[in-house]
Every structure is written in structure tokens, then in C-alpha cells.
Design an enzyme around this catalytic site. Structure first.
Site, mmCIF file in Angstrom:
data_model
loop_
_atom_site.group_PDB
_atom_site.id
_atom_site.type_symbol
_atom_site.label_atom_id
_atom_site.label_comp_id
_atom_site.label_asym_id
_atom_site.label_seq_id
_atom_site.Cartn_x
_atom_site.Cartn_y
_atom_site.Cartn_z
ATOM 1 N N LYS A 14 39.323 33.786 45.842
ATOM 2 C CA LYS A 14 40.725 33.796 46.271
ATOM 3 C C LYS A 14 41.479 32.567 45.755
ATOM 4 C CE LYS A 14 41.005 37.681 48.528
ATOM 5 N NZ LYS A 14 41.769 38.793 47.914
ATOM 6 N N TYR A 53 33.928 34.210 48.509
ATOM 7 C CA TYR A 53 35.269 34.761 48.766
ATOM 8 C C TYR A 53 36.341 33.683 48.593
ATOM 9 C CZ TYR A 53 38.998 37.027 51.515
ATOM 10 O OH TYR A 53 40.192 37.554 51.961
#
Length: 302
Positions: free
Chosen positions: A174, A170
Site C-alpha cells: 500500500k 500489505y
């Protein structure tokens, strides 16, 4: 009504932050394309249009106009279909909010290739493809001599800016969205498009396990600092005509806080004017580090 009659497509807007954005845009006069696959928070399960359709009903109950989009925006056809839905329903597209995502959290040494790929696909590819097809549309409009005053708002995260233990996939996705935002801002500006990103913190089904007790709702009447609706005013303003001078920026936002992130910048430098000897590099690096602030800690680090 700062977005009156602007056409806005919001990915992942059947629940959580995306739903809050869609409703706030509608309250500010926008015509909204509500995109959501209706799957579980880890990306599994059968796709269903019901979450997107429910948000469309909420917008219509407010007196607004909206259409549902069931497209998988992490596919070429799905991303193209999202943009086509806006054009078919409302005749134009002014704002793209890339928000869709899910989590597959795991410590790095236990993270599977499938868990890595799934998160990269929905977050990073799911930002790239809608941005690509929206950008193509706006370029064509600009080259045809029609005025473009368009906006893209991407969704990064504090995990992408500072890192987050147990969220290597993640965090990497991001962080990639930040880089994509900067490049898109530079490339699409000539066509009348601004591109910015937010790094929000809010109570959603995706974050309830990450934040734990801090996600608890406050007593009645107290300000709910973790409500997803707190993030949406910044997103709506970034989608408005008033924000046309702002591009290539990353905003961290939660509660009543808006922070402009001071991302990678050139700091102190030592230029020897010749090739370095490895034995001399240590002293030079220590000197440079002594002139710079310590990095902020990774979320969850002890």
C-alpha cells in the site's frame, strides 16, 4: 448525476468497497465495468464470475448499464482485457478505480515468501498493470487529437501511510501504491489524466478480523461509520469532471471524514557545506528531530 455517461472500470468490485463504488457510480449516471475474480478474501479458491455478475444485475435493476469483467488484473493479458472490455462495451474509458486486493496477514518473522509475493502481486502489480494499459489508451487518444478528461483513483491504506503491525506485506504494497500514484500523476497529466489515491477504512470481509469489535453494526437509525458506502462519494467525485484540478493527492476517508494526507515533505535541514564527520552527525540529527513533530504511531503498536 455528476458522472453521467462517463465510463468507469472498478477492479475488485464484486464485493465490499468495490461493489459500493460501482453502485454509487451507476447511481451518478456512469456506465460501469465490474471487475472481480470471485475468489476468497485471502486470494485462494476457484475464480467465479458470479459476484461481478450479481453487481451488474444490481446496476441494471437501478436502470443503469454495466458489464462484468472476469479478468485477472495482476496479469498483462488480464489488465489489457479489462481496458478492452470497457472500449468494446461502451466505446471509451474515462475512469479507472484500482481497488482489488486481499490479505495474508502475518508477523514479519513468520511471513513466508509466498505470502509476501501474493499480496504484492494483487495490490501493487494489480494497480500498475491496469494503470499502464489505461494510460497507453489515453496517451493514444491524446496524440490522435481527441480530448481526454480521465481519472485514476488508486486504493492505498492507513497501513501504507503509517504501517500496521502484522501486515508488513500489505503495508509495503500500500505504501508502494502511494509512490506509484505520485509518479503516474506526474507522467500522465500531459495527456489529460489525473491520478489520486484514497486510504479508506470500512467494514468489509477483508477487514473484519483487523478491526474486530469496531466493525459491529450500529443500532437501527444510527449512522454506520464503518459502512463501505461512506467511502464511495469521494471516489465518485474524484472520478467526475469536477475534480480535474486535483491530482497527486492522497485522501484518508472513513465515516463522514475526509482528510488530505500531508505526506513526505522536506522538513528542517542543516547544511554543513562540507563532508560530515560521523561523530558530529548525532548532535545534528537530534537538533533536526527536536524541530519536527513525532511520527504518528504504527497501527497496532503498543
Amino acid at each position: 448525476m455528476i458522472c453521467k455517461d462517463r465510463v468507469v472500470a472498478v477492479t475488485g468490485s464484486g464485493r465490499g468497497l468495490g461493489r459500493a463504488h460501482a453502485l454509487k457510480f451507476a447511481r451518478q449516471g456512469a456506465l460501469v465495468v465490474v471487475n472481480d475474480l470471485g475468489i476468497a478474501r485471502d486470494g485462494t479458491g476457484e475464480a467465479t464470475a458470479s459476484p461481478a455478475e450479481e453487481v451488474v444485475k444490481e446496476i441494471e435493476a437501478l436502470g443503469g448499464r454495466a458489464v462484468a469483467s472476469p479478468h485477472d488484473i495482476a496479469t498483462e493479458d488480464g489488465a489489457e482485457g479489462l481496458i478492452a472490455t470497457a472500449l468494446e462495451a461502451f466505446g471509451r474509458l474515462d475512469v479507472l478505480v484500482n481497488n482489488a486486493g486481499f490479505l495474508r496477514d502475518r508477523m514479519l518473522i513468520n511471513l513466508s515468501e509466498d505470502e509476501w509475493d501474493a499480496v504484492m502481486r494483487v495490490h501493487l502489480k494489480g494497480h500498475f498493470l491496469p494503470l499502464k494499459h489505461a494510460g497507453r489508451h489515453w496517451r493514444a487518444e491524446s496524440k490522435a487529437g481527441r480530448p481526454v478528461d480521465a481519472r485514476v483513483i488508486n486504493t492505498s491504506s492507513g497501513a501504507g501511510l503509517l504501517g500496521s503491525v502484522g501486515q508488513g506485506n500489505y503495508s509495503a504494497a500500500k505504501a508502494g501504491i502511494v509512490g506509484l500514484t505520485l509518479v503516474a500523476s506526474a507522467e500522465l497529466g500531459r495527456y489529460g489524466v489525473t491520478v489520486n489515491a484514497i486510504a479508506p477504512s470500512a467494514r468489509t470481509r477483508m477487514t473484519e478480523d483487523v478491526f474486530g469489535e469496531t466493525m459491529a453494526r450500529p443500532a437501527q437509525g444510527e449512522f454506520d461509520a464503518m459502512a463501505p458506502e461512506n467511502v464511495s462519494p469521494l471516489v465518485v467525485w474524484l472520478g467526475s469532471a469536477d475534480s480535474r484540478a486535483v491530482t497527486g493527492r492522497i485522501f484518508e476517508t472513513d465515516g463522514g471524514r475526509i482528510c488530505v494526507m500531508d505526506a513526505f515533505r522536506h522538513g528542517p535541514v542543516i547544511d554543513k557545506g562540507a563532508r560530515w564527520d560521523p561523530a558530529d552527525v548525532g548532535a545534528a540529527v537530534r537538533d533536526l528531530l527536536a524541530q519536527t513533530p513525532e511520527p504518528e504511531p504504527v497501527y497496532g503498536a503498543t
